[in-house]
Scaffold this motif. Structure first.
Motif, PDB file in Angstrom:
ATOM      1  N   MET A 280      -8.162  -0.011  -7.569  1.00 24.07           N
ATOM      2  CA  MET A 280      -7.893  -1.176  -6.741  1.00 24.07           C
ATOM      3  C   MET A 280      -6.413  -1.526  -6.773  1.00 24.07           C
ATOM      4  SD  MET A 280      -9.702  -3.349  -4.816  1.00 24.07           S
ATOM      5  CE  MET A 280      -8.472  -2.935  -3.606  1.00 24.07           C
ATOM      6  N   GLY A 281      -5.786  -1.404  -7.937  1.00 28.36           N
ATOM      7  CA  GLY A 281      -4.358  -1.668  -8.051  1.00 28.36           C
ATOM      8  C   GLY A 281      -3.538  -0.730  -7.192  1.00 28.36           C
ATOM      9  N   VAL A 282      -3.906   0.549  -7.186  1.00 27.11           N
ATOM     10  CA  VAL A 282      -3.203   1.538  -6.365  1.00 27.11           C
ATOM     11  C   VAL A 282      -3.454   1.285  -4.883  1.00 27.11           C
ATOM     12  CG1 VAL A 282      -3.095   4.000  -5.753  1.00 27.11           C
ATOM     13  CG2 VAL A 282      -3.117   3.301  -8.155  1.00 27.11           C
ATOM     14  N   VAL A 283      -4.696   0.951  -4.533  1.00 26.37           N
ATOM     15  CA  VAL A 283      -5.016   0.632  -3.140  1.00 26.37           C
ATOM     16  C   VAL A 283      -4.138  -0.518  -2.654  1.00 26.37           C
ATOM     17  CG1 VAL A 283      -6.782  -0.361  -1.613  1.00 26.37           C
ATOM     18  CG2 VAL A 283      -7.379   1.511  -3.156  1.00 26.37           C
ATOM     19  N   PHE A 284      -4.011  -1.576  -3.466  1.00 32.04           N
ATOM     20  CA  PHE A 284      -3.187  -2.720  -3.075  1.00 32.04           C
ATOM     21  C   PHE A 284      -1.718  -2.341  -2.949  1.00 32.04           C
ATOM     22  CE2 PHE A 284      -6.557  -5.807  -4.629  1.00 32.04           C
ATOM     23  CZ  PHE A 284      -6.822  -6.306  -3.362  1.00 32.04           C
ATOM     24  N   ARG A 285      -1.231  -1.476  -3.833  1.00 28.51           N
ATOM     25  CA  ARG A 285       0.179  -1.097  -3.761  1.00 28.51           C
ATOM     26  C   ARG A 285       0.463  -0.233  -2.537  1.00 28.51           C
ATOM     27  NH1 ARG A 285      -0.375  -2.849  -8.715  1.00 28.51           N
ATOM     28  NH2 ARG A 285       1.459  -3.584  -9.846  1.00 28.51           N
ATOM     29  N   LEU A 286      -0.406   0.722  -2.258  1.00 28.65           N
ATOM     30  CA  LEU A 286      -0.219   1.541  -1.060  1.00 28.65           C
ATOM     31  C   LEU A 286      -0.440   0.698   0.206  1.00 28.65           C
ATOM     32  CD1 LEU A 286      -1.936   4.884  -2.143  1.00 28.65           C
ATOM     33  CD2 LEU A 286       0.483   4.534  -1.650  1.00 28.65           C
ATOM     34  N   GLN A 287      -1.387  -0.195   0.152  1.00 30.04           N
ATOM     35  CA  GLN A 287      -1.627  -1.111   1.266  1.00 30.04           C
ATOM     36  C   GLN A 287      -0.405  -1.991   1.504  1.00 30.04           C
ATOM     37  OE1 GLN A 287      -5.494  -3.319   1.567  1.00 30.04           O
ATOM     38  NE2 GLN A 287      -4.194  -5.095   1.188  1.00 30.04           N
ATOM     39  N   GLY A 332      -0.928  -1.581  12.915  1.00 31.59           N
ATOM     40  CA  GLY A 332      -2.232  -1.480  12.274  1.00 31.59           C
ATOM     41  C   GLY A 332      -2.896  -0.144  12.537  1.00 31.59           C
ATOM     42  N   ALA A 333      -2.786   0.337  13.779  1.00 28.19           N
ATOM     43  CA  ALA A 333      -3.386   1.625  14.138  1.00 28.19           C
ATOM     44  C   ALA A 333      -2.718   2.777  13.390  1.00 28.19           C
ATOM     45  CB  ALA A 333      -3.275   1.848  15.649  1.00 28.19           C
ATOM     46  N   ILE A 334      -1.411   2.704  13.242  1.00 24.08           N
ATOM     47  CA  ILE A 334      -0.682   3.748  12.507  1.00 24.08           C
ATOM     48  C   ILE A 334      -1.095   3.751  11.038  1.00 24.08           C
ATOM     49  CG2 ILE A 334       1.606   4.481  11.695  1.00 24.08           C
ATOM     50  CD1 ILE A 334       2.708   3.387  14.377  1.00 24.08           C
ATOM     51  N   GLY A 335      -1.170   2.549  10.434  1.00 19.24           N
ATOM     52  CA  GLY A 335      -1.560   2.442   9.025  1.00 19.24           C
ATOM     53  C   GLY A 335      -2.956   3.001   8.793  1.00 19.24           C
ATOM     54  N   PHE A 336      -3.882   2.650   9.647  1.00 22.57           N
ATOM     55  CA  PHE A 336      -5.256   3.158   9.546  1.00 22.57           C
ATOM     56  C   PHE A 336      -5.279   4.686   9.601  1.00 22.57           C
ATOM     57  CE2 PHE A 336      -8.870   4.774  12.059  1.00 22.57           C
ATOM     58  CZ  PHE A 336      -9.905   4.514  11.170  1.00 22.57           C
ATOM     59  N   LYS A 366     -12.498   3.306   3.174  1.00 23.08           N
ATOM     60  CA  LYS A 366     -13.264   2.145   3.631  1.00 23.08           C
ATOM     61  C   LYS A 366     -12.375   0.913   3.771  1.00 23.08           C
ATOM     62  CE  LYS A 366     -17.471   4.077   1.675  1.00 23.08           C
ATOM     63  NZ  LYS A 366     -18.330   4.184   0.486  1.00 23.08           N
ATOM     64  N   VAL A 367     -11.475   0.701   2.819  1.00 24.13           N
ATOM     65  CA  VAL A 367     -10.586  -0.457   2.886  1.00 24.13           C
ATOM     66  C   VAL A 367      -9.662  -0.368   4.103  1.00 24.13           C
ATOM     67  CG1 VAL A 367      -8.670  -1.647   1.743  1.00 24.13           C
ATOM     68  CG2 VAL A 367     -10.662  -0.925   0.407  1.00 24.13           C
ATOM     69  N   SER A 368      -9.167   0.839   4.413  1.00 23.04           N
ATOM     70  CA  SER A 368      -8.194   0.987   5.500  1.00 23.04           C
ATOM     71  C   SER A 368      -8.788   0.750   6.884  1.00 23.04           C
ATOM     72  CB  SER A 368      -7.534   2.368   5.445  1.00 23.04           C
ATOM     73  OG  SER A 368      -8.472   3.405   5.629  1.00 23.04           O
ATOM     74  N   ILE A 369     -10.113   0.678   7.005  1.00 24.96           N
ATOM     75  CA  ILE A 369     -10.737   0.305   8.280  1.00 24.96           C
ATOM     76  C   ILE A 369     -10.268  -1.090   8.708  1.00 24.96           C
ATOM     77  CG2 ILE A 369     -12.949  -0.229   9.404  1.00 24.96           C
ATOM     78  CD1 ILE A 369     -14.259   1.824   7.494  1.00 24.96           C
ATOM     79  N   SER A 370      -9.913  -1.905   7.729  1.00 30.19           N
ATOM     80  CA  SER A 370      -9.534  -3.299   7.997  1.00 30.19           C
ATOM     81  C   SER A 370      -8.099  -3.460   8.475  1.00 30.19           C
ATOM     82  CB  SER A 370      -9.717  -4.131   6.723  1.00 30.19           C
ATOM     83  OG  SER A 370      -8.806  -3.713   5.722  1.00 30.19           O
TER      84      SER A 370
END
Length: 464
Positions: A280-287, A332-336, A366-370
């Protein structure tokens, strides 16, 4: 009529051109800033998954510090851009002086708390003695040196309020490049430097932010800005504090709720294992790396919309909103797309542990769908802030995080386990977006109608 100065271009030049001019430096600065947070995590992750988990536990406390600085800065930027749009340059400068003093007060208070209570603070988040030890060693240095975080965070927004996004970018570059250089030296003990581990990462951050803060302070006190500091004539004005916090407090609370949400999320994930917390920490940092581009766009968008709101130009406001939202949707589309396609290589930069990769790949996808909804929610909050309305963005953030994200994550985790829990993010962002877009449209219609009526009355008086 606004004063004939640099900020005049915000009410005259082509909107798309201005948004690019204002946003690109901010985007570049925000991305490079996010990059050194990611590099921190990469270096720390190579020490072991428990180090990544410790950094994730410390992350909410860091967010509280950033929330105070950035929230105050957003409130100041909104107020300054509106005052300049109204031609009230002296009051805009006085507002900037208040922000300068607030940054010093924040640093003194947070520094004292961190020096004496960092161990107790980290004990709130976990009972694991290893994680408490690692995380408190990191956060004590961050909190004690927090003035170095508050200074550039708040001072950059003063310049953004007058439409200057280039020098804030330089400030962020100075901090980021310094941090990137110092990180491996202080974490691993390379060359003449001691091996400091997590404390090295925190020390590098404070040194880097200090250099950035010194640079932006010199810039603010130069005579080349529209905002002029003159503390000899300074008078405390509670109304200025009220006007800053009218937008600033909701912006702070938005980020504080995110910090609270991360703490609860870590608790939910901890029901499974500490590796999930690290993921989760890595997901938040990359996000955050992707979101920094959106925040950079927002920092160009906010003063542009705020100035034209103060200047009473509804058509320019309408065009600013349209272009800003379409650009955010593109981001947003590019990030996804990027995070769907390159999930595994991105995760392996931090840790190659098989369990980490196994949990991380489905989590990230799954998180990046948002992300498309998330980008639009950020620009929606910027719209409210530019108009001096902090409460709507606060309400929407509370809806997204407290009322939807956390309960749905807990329920999904109970029903379908860890794999299902990640779907809470797109669910929360999509529902928040629906509320956001409806509220923004209603507010803009009301404001533009009022402006058109006011402008018509002025024309009638002139003709008389």
């Amino acid at each position: 009529m606004p004063a004939g100065n640099k900020s005049d271009r915000l009410g005259q030049e082509k909107i798309s051109k201005l948004l690019i001019k204002l946003s690109l430096p901010a985007i570049a600065g925000m991305i490079i800033q996010s990059l050194y947070n990611i590099i921190d995590s990469i270096y720390i992750g190579n020490l072991g998954t428990e180090y990544l988990s410790a950094l994730s536990l410390a992350f909410p406390v860091q967010l509280i510090i950033i929330a105070l600085g950035v929230g105050t800065g957003i409130g100041a930027s909104s107020l300054i851009s509106r005052l300049l749009g109204e031609g009230r340059k002296k009051r805009a400068s006085n507002a900037a002086e208040h922000v300068f003093i607030l940054a010093i007060v924040y640093g003194a208070v947070i520094g004292t708390i961190g020096f004496f209570l960092s161990d107790e603070i980290m004990s709130i988040f976990t009972n694991d003695p290893v994680l408490i030890d690692l995380s408190q060693r990191y956060i004590r240095i961050i909190m004690t040196g927090s003035l170095a975080i508050f200074a550039p965070a708040t001072f950059n927004y003063i310049l953004r309020g007058e439409g200057n996004t280039f020098l804030p970018m330089v400030t962020m570059f100075i901090g980021a490049i310094t941090n990137i250089i110092l990180d491996p030296l202080l974490i691993y003990g390379i060359w003449i430097f001691p091996e400091m581990g997590v404390e090295g990462a925190a020390t590098a951050t404070i040194i880097a932010r200090t250099l950035g803060g010194i640079f932006i302070t010199f810039v603010l006190f130069s005579d080349k800005n529209e905002i002029k500091f003159n503390f000899k004539l300074f008078k405390f004005d509670f109304q200025i504090i009220k006007d800053i916090f009218k937008v600033g407090i909701p912006a702070m609370v938005n980020r504080l709720m995110f910090s609270f949400a991360i703490t609860i999320i870590n608790g939910i994930l901890g029901m499974y294992n500490t590796t999930a917390i690290g993921v989760m920490g890595v997901v938040f940092r990359l996000q955050s790396f992707y979101l920094m581009a959106v925040f950079g766009l927002n920092q160009g968008y906010l003063p542009l919309l705020g100035y034209n709101y103060g200047y009473k130009k509804p058509e320019r406001m309408k065009r600013t909103v349209l272009i800003g939202w379409l650009t955010a949707l593109t981001f947003g589309a590019i990030g996804f797309t990027v995070f769907q396609v390159f999930t595994e290589p991105l995760l392996r930069m931090f840790n190659s542990n098989p369990e980490f990769i196994e949990i991380g790949i489905p989590a990230f996808r799954k998180v990046s769908i948002s992300y498309m909804f998330m980008a639009l929610n950020v620009i929606g909050a910027g719209t409210f802030q530019a108009l001096g309305k902090g409460v709507p963005s606060l309400v929407i953030t509370f809806l997204r995080q407290a009322l939807i994200l956390l309960p749905s994550m807990y329920i999904l985790a109970r029903i379908g386990g860890l794999d299902s829990a990640w779907f809470a993010f797109p669910i929360a962002e999509s529902i928040a977006f629906i509320v956001n877009i409806i509220w923004v449209v209603l507010l803009l219609r009301k404001n533009m109608k009022e402006m058109k009526n006011e402008n018509m009355q002025k024309e009638y008086v002139k003709q008389e």
